[in-house]
Design an enzyme around this catalytic site. Structure first.
Site, PDB file in Angstrom:
ATOM      1  N   CYS A  72      19.727 -31.882 -18.429  1.00 47.99           N
ATOM      2  CA  CYS A  72      18.485 -31.117 -18.258  1.00 47.99           C
ATOM      3  C   CYS A  72      18.240 -30.985 -16.767  1.00 47.99           C
ATOM      4  O   CYS A  72      17.868 -31.948 -16.100  1.00 47.99           O
ATOM      5  CB  CYS A  72      17.312 -31.803 -18.937  1.00 47.99           C
ATOM      6  N   HIS A 149      26.222 -23.348 -23.029  1.00 45.11           N
ATOM      7  CA  HIS A 149      25.391 -22.153 -22.817  1.00 45.11           C
ATOM      8  C   HIS A 149      26.170 -20.892 -23.141  1.00 45.11           C
ATOM      9  O   HIS A 149      27.375 -20.808 -22.884  1.00 45.11           O
ATOM     10  CB  HIS A 149      24.925 -22.068 -21.357  1.00 45.11           C
ATOM     11  N   GLU A 198      16.152 -22.492 -25.695  1.00 45.34           N
ATOM     12  CA  GLU A 198      16.778 -23.783 -25.455  1.00 45.34           C
ATOM     13  C   GLU A 198      17.125 -24.479 -26.774  1.00 45.34           C
ATOM     14  O   GLU A 198      16.294 -24.552 -27.684  1.00 45.34           O
ATOM     15  CB  GLU A 198      15.842 -24.665 -24.623  1.00 45.34           C
ATOM     16  N   CYS A 207      14.570 -23.395 -17.650  1.00 45.71           N
ATOM     17  CA  CYS A 207      15.714 -24.214 -18.050  1.00 45.71           C
ATOM     18  C   CYS A 207      16.663 -24.276 -16.862  1.00 45.71           C
ATOM     19  O   CYS A 207      17.306 -23.273 -16.529  1.00 45.71           O
ATOM     20  CB  CYS A 207      16.403 -23.616 -19.278  1.00 45.71           C
ATOM     21  N   GLY A 210      20.273 -23.725 -17.770  1.00 45.92           N
ATOM     22  CA  GLY A 210      20.442 -22.310 -18.104  1.00 45.92           C
ATOM     23  C   GLY A 210      20.558 -21.454 -16.859  1.00 45.92           C
ATOM     24  O   GLY A 210      21.376 -20.521 -16.806  1.00 45.92           O
TER      25      GLY A 210
END
Length: 266
Positions: A72, A149, A198, A207, A210
């Site tokens: 994260c 992702h 997410e 994010c 991301g």
């Protein structure tokens, strides 16, 4: 009673618990209860800071649905602010070096993985222009930055139905570990607008991983060159990556308040 801090990175909010002195058994049910915004403390992710034999601290990350995830980026920027100094952090995604900067942190997010089986995907395919899509979305890019992702570069971000497409793609059998779904639009030179569905949390204000994955995808597609500003609903991150190198992510981190809770009640 246990102490916690409420923090956020661009509105992606966290309950951060220091478990270095007193260990806390974190289960899926307990993480969900703490993250509940009505009956708990409320957060997108719960962050458990522990001891490490390999780094200054360890970090475990639990989504609001109780699932534990590998990485994260927004939470990683909060760790040096929480600890009070630059830190090397052990995560399931590897060792991350986080340094405090004015108003936030800069994090070395390591090298992206681009191989189909490292994403992971269910079968072999080109990850730069994947020969798959959903409805009228263009062919996406797949990148692993510690977590999986998929990135779609669209012409009109406002025309995308995130609530329908996000969960459809997240749970597609092509992604055996599920996937974070990134919808991106080029809005200027080295400038990307991004909306992220997410994995395990749904639409999020920001994010960090991301943003990293999307910048990597944009470099691979030759859409950007040099440091790239990624604008999310919660604000901007700057991502710098050159092929073969490490991803550097710089952006804000905010301490909101401290509190105490009886973890046995959750």
């Amino acid at each position: 009673m246990g102490r916690f801090s409420k923090m956020h990175g661009l509105g992606n909010d966290f309950v951060v618990i220091d478990a270095r002195e007193t260990a806390l058994d974190m289960t899926e049910a307990r993480a969900m209860a703490i993250a509940d915004r009505h009956a708990g403390i409320g957060c997108d992710q719960l962050i458990l800071i522990g001891n490490s034999d390999r780094a200054d601290v360890s970090m475990r990350i639990f989504n609001s649905d109780g699932s534990e995830v590998e990485a994260c980026g927004n939470a990683t920027r909060c760790v040096p602010l929480f600890i009070g100094r630059d830190v090397l952090i052990e995560t399931k995604a590897g060792l991350l070096d986080a340094k405090a900067v004015d108003g936030g942190a800069s994090v070395d997010m390591g090298q992206p993985r681009l191989e189909w089986d490292a994403i992971p995907l269910s079968y072999a395919m080109d990850t730069l222009t994947m020969p798959v899509s959903w409805e009228d979305l263009p062919a996406p890019v797949a990148v692993n930055v510690g977590n999986p992702h998929v990135i779609f570069f669209v012409d009109d971000l406002d025309g995308v139905n995130f609530d329908r497409l996000g969960p459809l793609i997240e749970h597609d059998p092509l992604f055996p570990a599920r996937v974070n779904v990134n919808f991106a639009q080029m809005v200027g030179d080295n400038h990307i607008r991004l909306i992220v569905w997410e994995r395990g949390a749904g639409l999020t204000r920001a994010c960090g991983t991301g943003a990293c994955a999307t910048a990597v995808a944009a470099v691979r597609r030759k859409l950007v060159s040099g440091p790239t500003t990624v604008s999310l609903p919660g604000g901007d991150l700057v991502i710098d990556w050159t092929p073969g190198g490490h991803i550097m992510m710089t952006g804000p981190a905010t301490h909101v308040f401290d509190g105490e809770a009886d973890w046995a009640r959750f």
